[in-house]
Design a protein around this motif. Sequence first.
Motif, short mmCIF file in Angstrom:
data_model
loop_
_atom_site.label_atom_id
_atom_site.label_comp_id
_atom_site.label_asym_id
_atom_site.label_seq_id
_atom_site.Cartn_x
_atom_site.Cartn_y
_atom_site.Cartn_z
N ASP A 64 0.82 -1.21 0.00
CA ASP A 64 0.00 0.00 0.00
C ASP A 64 0.86 1.26 0.00
N ARG A 65 1.93 1.24 0.77
CA ARG A 65 2.81 2.41 0.78
C ARG A 65 3.50 2.60 -0.56
N LEU A 66 3.83 1.48 -1.21
CA LEU A 66 4.43 1.58 -2.54
C LEU A 66 3.44 2.16 -3.53
N LEU A 67 2.17 1.73 -3.45
CA LEU A 67 1.15 2.28 -4.35
C LEU A 67 0.98 3.78 -4.13
N ALA A 68 1.01 4.21 -2.87
CA ALA A 68 0.88 5.64 -2.59
C ALA A 68 2.06 6.42 -3.17
N ALA A 69 3.27 5.85 -3.08
CA ALA A 69 4.44 6.53 -3.64
C ALA A 69 4.37 6.59 -5.16
N VAL A 70 3.91 5.52 -5.77
CA VAL A 70 3.74 5.52 -7.23
C VAL A 70 2.71 6.56 -7.64
N LEU B 124 3.12 9.68 -10.30
CA LEU B 124 2.24 9.84 -11.44
C LEU B 124 1.59 11.22 -11.43
N THR B 125 1.21 11.69 -10.25
CA THR B 125 0.63 13.02 -10.14
C THR B 125 1.63 14.09 -10.55
N ASN B 126 2.88 13.91 -10.15
CA ASN B 126 3.92 14.87 -10.55
C ASN B 126 4.09 14.88 -12.07
N CYS B 127 4.04 13.71 -12.69
CA CYS B 127 4.16 13.65 -14.15
C CYS B 127 2.98 14.36 -14.82
N ALA B 128 1.78 14.18 -14.25
CA ALA B 128 0.61 14.85 -14.82
C ALA B 128 0.71 16.36 -14.67
N ASP B 129 1.20 16.82 -13.52
CA ASP B 129 1.35 18.26 -13.32
C ASP B 129 2.39 18.84 -14.28
N GLY C 111 -5.45 22.33 -18.30
CA GLY C 111 -5.62 21.46 -17.14
C GLY C 111 -4.70 20.27 -17.20
N ALA C 112 -4.47 19.68 -16.04
CA ALA C 112 -3.59 18.52 -15.95
C ALA C 112 -4.37 17.25 -16.25
N PRO C 113 -3.71 16.21 -16.74
CA PRO C 113 -4.39 14.93 -16.94
C PRO C 113 -4.94 14.39 -15.62
N LEU C 114 -6.04 13.71 -15.70
CA LEU C 114 -6.64 13.09 -14.52
C LEU C 114 -5.91 11.80 -14.22
N VAL C 115 -5.38 11.68 -13.01
CA VAL C 115 -4.70 10.46 -12.56
C VAL C 115 -5.65 9.71 -11.65
N ALA C 116 -5.91 8.44 -11.93
CA ALA C 116 -6.86 7.64 -11.17
C ALA C 116 -6.29 6.26 -10.95
N ARG C 117 -6.68 5.67 -9.82
CA ARG C 117 -6.36 4.27 -9.56
C ARG C 117 -7.60 3.45 -9.86
N LEU C 118 -7.48 2.54 -10.83
CA LEU C 118 -8.63 1.76 -11.26
C LEU C 118 -8.80 0.48 -10.47
N GLY C 119 -7.81 0.13 -9.66
CA GLY C 119 -7.91 -1.08 -8.87
C GLY C 119 -6.61 -1.86 -8.90
N GLY C 120 -6.27 -2.50 -7.76
CA GLY C 120 -5.04 -3.27 -7.71
C GLY C 120 -3.83 -2.40 -7.99
N ASP C 121 -3.03 -2.80 -8.97
CA ASP C 121 -1.86 -2.01 -9.36
C ASP C 121 -2.07 -1.36 -10.72
N LEU D 257 7.50 6.25 -17.38
CA LEU D 257 8.50 5.19 -17.28
C LEU D 257 9.79 5.71 -16.66
N THR D 258 10.19 6.93 -17.04
CA THR D 258 11.40 7.52 -16.48
C THR D 258 11.24 7.78 -14.99
N ALA D 259 10.07 8.27 -14.58
CA ALA D 259 9.85 8.57 -13.17
C ALA D 259 9.86 7.32 -12.31
N LEU D 260 9.42 6.20 -12.85
CA LEU D 260 9.37 4.97 -12.07
C LEU D 260 10.70 4.23 -12.03
#
Length: 757
Positions: free
Chosen positions: A339-345, A349-354, A362-372, A395-398
């Motif tokens: 869960d902590r890893l998902l929050a960090a990811v 992703l939010t930083n990439c969208a910003d 406007g910035a792209p909408l970042v959403a978690r659709l479920g799982g990973d 990909l670069t950010a991850l």
Amino acid sequence: MSGTSEGPTPTADLIRPKVTQSDVTKSSGAGPLVAAVHEGAVAATAPAPPAPPGTGPCAPSPTGLTGPSDPAPAPAPTPPPAPLRAPGLTPLAEPAPTPLEFTDLAQPAQDPRLPQDPGSAQDPRLPQDACSPQSPHPAPAGQPFRSVFDAAPLAMAVLDGDGLVVSANDAFGALLGTGPDELAGQVAADLVDLASDARTWHAYREVLRGRQARLRCTRRLKHADGRSLWVQVTVAPLPPESPPGAAGPPGVLLSVADVSARRELQARLRHVRMHDPVTRLPNRTLFFERLSAVLEAEPTAPAESYDEERGGTGRIGLCYLDLDGFKAVNDTLGHHVGDRLLAAVAQRLTNCADAAAHGRAGAPLVARLGGDEFALLVEDSTGTEQLAGLAESVLTALQTPFEISGRRLSVSASIGVVERRTAGTSATALMQAADTTLYWAKADGRARWTLFDPERNAHRMTRQALVSTLRAAVERGEFTLEYQPLVGMDDGRLRGVEALVRWRHPQFGVLTPNRFITLAEEDGSIVPLGRWILATACRQARRWQLDHPDEPPIFVSVNVAVRQVWDSDLVADVAQVLAETGLAPHLLQLELTESAVMGSAGRPLQALRALSDMGVHIAIDDFGTGYSNLAYLSRLPVSALKLDGSFVRGFQYEERQTREAEARQAENPQAAVNRQAETPQPAADRPSPADEVIVEAMIQLAHRLGLTVTAECVETSDQASRLRRIGCDTGQGWLYSRPVPPDRISELLDGHACGRR
């Protein structure tokens, strides 16, 4: 009876006792209470002077209730007046008008507690003198109800027929930040923003004219102290009885309730319902709500252009990503670390969208659709380049490892990228395309992004269509067999045939095995299809034998998938087919690929041995390209090897080089030598005896083990000659014949040989 100037005494006075002043006061006290209370508000004024007979609140009416006569038809609706600013309260523009609640009035309201007989003209709860037109003492004013109106916590105001404030209570004045007396005569619609939209204004005017029973709407207002609040405004007509002391029509009651706390609670509950608790990102529900809203909106600009001042592009983009190897983190380190890893990811992703929103609306909408699984929705995208850049930045950010609970964790992502016009696109179609593209990215090696390809998707759709109809095609008899001859290399006579299945698809035409055999193995339909091929081929081989009794019988070779060995009793199936057709076991050869045979143990090995003991020949197909574990050849019950065609095709390079060299030598011997010395040849085109040496070694090894060898893909006479020279037993290829129907094989049997196509 004495005659007086007052006229004769009414009959009612002769049979009724006289009523005193105190009796009238007590009995008439209930009248104003019933008439003045409506929708939780009490309106009271000073007592009115006695009315002449036949008029006033106790005058008879056709319905049995007191009230004014029916109003005259109202004029046509007037447009909203120019808004006037009320003291202390400023209307705020509302994003979307809330639904209005109202009821049409077909008939004047009637008190259900009173008699329904139209002939009854007075309240039976009152003494007769109290409602008599001759009563000289009217009911006194309901002063207590005025106190209730003033002290009520609900903000209320009485309006006249023109929508002007007649009187307001203290709560209404406090809500507007002014005294209630200062509100008299002001336009009520401006005080609570009822003229902001045409629908609300029209409904409000209908209530004022008595054509509508009630109006209820929600408005956002700004208080004098600067804070904003949500209020629920209710407008309802007062009962037919006018307040004591009032002149003219009864008017309407305006009530305003502060619902800011309820709206805030609803907003908080919606936020909880629409956001993921682990990453704080929008969840699947909010993502699809936003996606549907974007697709349903009308495009504001041509798809080929982009203009920030005009609006969007009419296009939409989606990056659908899945973390590679995240399940291993959950399984080894626990869900709390996951869960902590998902929050960090999610934060990256939010930083990439910003960063992608720099210089855009406007910035792209970042959403978690479920799982990973995550999604980045780009509204008004400008093309595939924009989406490709966003996917590359993700990909670069991850790539940078994550510090989670004192551990350095590394994850990558596979991303499916889709970009298209919003017109003609549905949310379901867009997500299907994104999911398919994500699968391609994982199949291509992971840690990459893949762009949606319509042609590749069409192939996938065709593949799915074949899978869905494969089992039914077996039952409908859509398959047929063709046979390719296996010819002896020494004499060119027909020794056997290989049965090759064809699917005569009603939509896609004739399909070769490479289009559907893998699909049949995946879904298990290879078992019934394999039984049909085996029975049909054995039946045809027996018919050839009976039709040509003077010719040596030819064997038939049938391909068998390893799943047929696991999912069915192959030994029993073969025995049953041989018994039904009458074909000798030695005239049947079963072909299995090298990858399926090598490493066989347990049930497959037992089945192969049982078939060999029965007299059936076992051949290894495509030998030399799989595991090539020669140790298995001594333990498996194999009787024949079929060399892969890639070795035979390697002979062509040497043949071509030889022919070219001979032609150059004949043209100009010295120039040919100089040209060969000056021009280096590519490695692939250089003459090399390696293929021939390998083929010769495999043939010698097979012969030492007692196996026969068949060379596949023999296409030229030079190849046939060289194979014959190194000892190959049989050949198969287009040099002799393509796969042909059964009747063509009968013609070859009559001709005794297959030298050419």
